[in-house]
Design a protein around this motif. Structure first.
Motif, PDB file in Angstrom:
ATOM      1  N   ARG A   1      71.188 -17.622 -23.205  1.00 30.96           N
ATOM      2  CA  ARG A   1      72.407 -17.176 -23.893  1.00 30.96           C
ATOM      3  C   ARG A   1      73.237 -16.225 -23.033  1.00 30.96           C
ATOM      4  O   ARG A   1      74.458 -16.268 -23.049  1.00 30.96           O
ATOM      5  CB  ARG A   1      72.060 -16.547 -25.241  1.00 30.96           C
TER       6      ARG A   1
ATOM      7  N   PRO B   1      80.988 -22.262 -24.888  1.00 33.75           N
ATOM      8  CA  PRO B   1      81.093 -21.739 -26.236  1.00 33.75           C
ATOM      9  C   PRO B   1      79.805 -21.049 -26.668  1.00 33.75           C
ATOM     10  O   PRO B   1      78.753 -21.391 -26.159  1.00 33.75           O
ATOM     11  CB  PRO B   1      81.353 -23.003 -27.071  1.00 33.75           C
ATOM     12  N   PRO B   2      79.823 -20.123 -27.602  1.00 39.82           N
ATOM     13  CA  PRO B   2      81.032 -19.712 -28.316  1.00 39.82           C
ATOM     14  C   PRO B   2      81.910 -18.701 -27.571  1.00 39.82           C
ATOM     15  O   PRO B   2      83.076 -18.549 -27.923  1.00 39.82           O
ATOM     16  CB  PRO B   2      80.456 -19.063 -29.583  1.00 39.82           C
TER      17      PRO B   2
ATOM     18  N   SER C   1      67.524 -28.599 -23.000  1.00 40.24           N
ATOM     19  CA  SER C   1      68.446 -29.646 -22.530  1.00 40.24           C
ATOM     20  C   SER C   1      69.422 -29.026 -21.526  1.00 40.24           C
ATOM     21  O   SER C   1      69.761 -27.853 -21.594  1.00 40.24           O
ATOM     22  CB  SER C   1      69.176 -30.294 -23.700  1.00 40.24           C
TER      23      SER C   1
ATOM     24  N   TYR D   1      74.442 -28.870 -30.090  1.00 44.42           N
ATOM     25  CA  TYR D   1      74.405 -28.954 -28.629  1.00 44.42           C
ATOM     26  C   TYR D   1      75.727 -28.493 -27.994  1.00 44.42           C
ATOM     27  O   TYR D   1      75.779 -28.180 -26.810  1.00 44.42           O
ATOM     28  CB  TYR D   1      74.090 -30.389 -28.166  1.00 44.42           C
ATOM     29  N   ALA D   2      76.792 -28.516 -28.806  1.00 46.75           N
ATOM     30  CA  ALA D   2      78.086 -27.936 -28.402  1.00 46.75           C
ATOM     31  C   ALA D   2      78.796 -28.666 -27.267  1.00 46.75           C
ATOM     32  O   ALA D   2      79.729 -28.132 -26.685  1.00 46.75           O
ATOM     33  CB  ALA D   2      77.918 -26.455 -28.027  1.00 46.75           C
TER      34      ALA D   2
ATOM     35  N   MET E   1      82.839 -23.772 -31.761  1.00 43.42           N
ATOM     36  CA  MET E   1      81.566 -23.251 -32.262  1.00 43.42           C
ATOM     37  C   MET E   1      81.786 -21.894 -32.906  1.00 43.42           C
ATOM     38  O   MET E   1      82.452 -21.034 -32.350  1.00 43.42           O
ATOM     39  CB  MET E   1      80.564 -23.075 -31.108  1.00 43.42           C
TER      40      MET E   1
ATOM     41  N   GLY F   1      79.569 -18.910 -33.783  1.00 48.55           N
ATOM     42  CA  GLY F   1      78.211 -18.479 -33.524  1.00 48.55           C
ATOM     43  C   GLY F   1      77.525 -19.565 -32.719  1.00 48.55           C
ATOM     44  O   GLY F   1      78.172 -20.387 -32.075  1.00 48.55           O
ATOM     45  N   GLU F   2      76.207 -19.594 -32.744  1.00 46.96           N
ATOM     46  CA  GLU F   2      75.468 -20.504 -31.872  1.00 46.96           C
ATOM     47  C   GLU F   2      75.436 -21.934 -32.408  1.00 46.96           C
ATOM     48  O   GLU F   2      75.299 -22.874 -31.660  1.00 46.96           O
ATOM     49  CB  GLU F   2      74.020 -20.022 -31.711  1.00 46.96           C
TER      50      GLU F   2
END
Lengths: 407, 69
Positions: free
Chosen positions: A93, A101-102, A352, B13-14, B26, B28-29
């Motif tokens: 992250r 994103p985000p 992934s 997965y975005a 998106m 948040g996650e």
């Protein structure tokens, strides 16, 4: 032949040009235990389940006999590819914050113009020639230029980091029958050198403004507090290697496949809007990362009726899952318009591929421009010579002749 | 062009939010928000996003305008 020699045969360089019959053999055996206690899995549904199973670890420390090299060394620990959640998630992250994103949704989209320009300039240089090495003249320099730009690494340093990167990749070459000790020590040294190099680059960006990841890592740590210097080094090494040793194979495998399927090449020349789907099919049909060698179960796990003991090496052969007739209709057929295509080209689950969207756009633009601008291209030598690695599989060179270039 | 995302399939997965950031966003996650009627100048990006979805959750219906099939 015996199923317990499959991994030896898959990693044998003599089989690199066409490993797919070996994968078919693997699927017939379900889970194949190797002579040394390693387990190979090559069927789609089993791979999918394992990639989403929290009992399957990516962390070498959970192996009964951990690979010393894969544990990293003091000052240069393992990157998030070799860690489990929650540590993997935290580091990923932090790395994602300036990339997608985000927090930074527009990064990859904003790069498309630049990627197209790099592709254009490279192809412009083919004008007065009738033969190129697609690898050295195009598929390698394109992603290198892009990853340098994204990370904030000087392009002219490529010879230095390329040498480190090759040493690191060679060090985890699993070819049996060779003594890995010296290669592995060299790999650790190269990893430390590359980490220091990237750490120093980042240090110099402190307090400066520049639109790249290294600058963002040191100046905008975000709510979670950002990386330690060690974490920054290991993560940046991972991103630089992954960004320049994988996309080259996607582009080269992709063009080779199109040259072997002239009707597909013609179709994409007429209808470039089909390219995004065609790239997904290439990711299924000739994936740049063929297998994931670093998993192991945290407890005894049953896979297709076989118990894989806790701590055993568990190898997921993604490229085999991609050709599984239980999942894909007519899997050995390259169909650029294939619809139902949930392939493992970028893996699946929490690990992934981090750079997947960037690799996708690079491949789409690269192949669209090659198809559009090269007149009557043909492969000079088929199969071409392949790189050593059975994991990051792709041609070392791909000589292509053509009648001319279009503007 | 019209877009429908099967949010039961979506696993965050975005990929779409990278490839067509003005259409897919998106929060948040994991939560996805999107524009069901995307402007035509986004069609290339939307096609990329739909093809890239690892769980094939994005359905795109091209606008049937004059001269278009």
């Amino acid at each position: 032949m015996a199923a317990d020699t499959l991994y030896r045969r898959i990693t044998d360089h003599a089989n690199r040009a066409d490993p797919y019959p070996l994968y078919a053999e693997l699927r017939e055996h379900g889970v194949a235990r190797q002579e040394d206690g390693t387990y190979l899995v090559g069927t789609y549904h089993e791979i999918a389940e394992l990639l989403h199973d929290p009992r399957i670890s990516s962390d070498q420390r959970n192996r009964t006999n951990p690979d010393e090299f894969a544990l990293g060394r003091e000052g240069m620990p393992v990157s998030f590819i070799g860690l489990d959640d929650p540590e993997h998630d935290r580091l990923r992250r932090i790395a994602m914050r300036p990339f997608g994103p985000p927090h930074t949704p527009g990064r990859v989209d904003a790069l498309t113009g630049e990627i197209a320009k790099v592709a254009e300039q490279l192809i412009d240089s083919f004008r007065d020639r009738d033969r190129i090495d697609l690898v050295d003249d195009f598929a390698y320099p394109l992603p290198v230029t892009v990853i340098c730009r994204v990370l904030g690494v000087p392009r002219e340093d490529e010879p230095r980091f390329h040498a480190w990167s090759q040493t690191i990749i060679d060090s985890f070459d699993p070819t049996p029958g060779t003594d890995p000790t010296e290669r592995r020590r060299a790999g650790l040294d190269a990893r430390s050198a590359m980490g220091e190099y990237l750490g120093d680059l980042a240090d110099h960006r402190r307090g400066r403004q520049s639109d790249d990841l290294l600058t963002a890592f040191v100046n905008d740590p975000g709510p979670e507090g950002g990386f330690t210097r060690e974490e920054l080094m290991t993560t940046s090494v991972l991103l630089l290697i992954a960004g320049h040793e994988t996309t080259v194979n996607l582009i080269t495998n992709g063009m080779l496949t199109l040259l072997r399927h002239p009707e597909a090449l013609d179709l994409l020349r007429r209808e470039p809007a089909l390219m995004p789907r065609a790239v997904e099919e290439l990711l299924r049909y000739e994936p740049p990362v063929q297998l994931l060698p670093q998993r192991s179960p945290l407890t005894d796990v049953e896979v297709a009726g076989v118990t894989v003991p806790k701590g055993s090496p568990l190898i997921l052969v993604l490229a085999s899952g991609n050709r599984d007739p239980q999942r894909f209709h007519d899997p050995d057929r390259f169909d650029p318009t294939r619809q139902d295509n949930q392939h493992f080209g970028f893996g699946s689950g929490v690990h992934s591929c981090f750079g997947a969207p960037l690799a996708r756009v690079e491949a789409q633009i690269a192949l669209t421009e090659l198809v559009r601008r090269l007149d009557a291209p043909r492969v000079v030598e088929d199969p071409p010579p392949y790189r050593r690695s059975p994991i990051l599989r792709g041609p070392r060179h791909l000589l292509v002749e053509y009648g001319g270039t279009r503007p | 062009m019209k877009i429908v995302v099967d949010l039961n399939r979506c696993q965050g997965y975005a990929q779409c939010a990278f490839l067509a950031p003005q259409v897919f966003e998106m929060h948040g996650e994991e939560a996805l928000r999107y524009t069901p009627l995307a402007p035509e100048d986004q069609s290339e990006r939307v096609r990329r996003a739909a093809a890239a979805c690892p769980v094939q959750a994005i359905l795109v219906e091209e606008e049937a305008g004059p001269g278009v099939r």
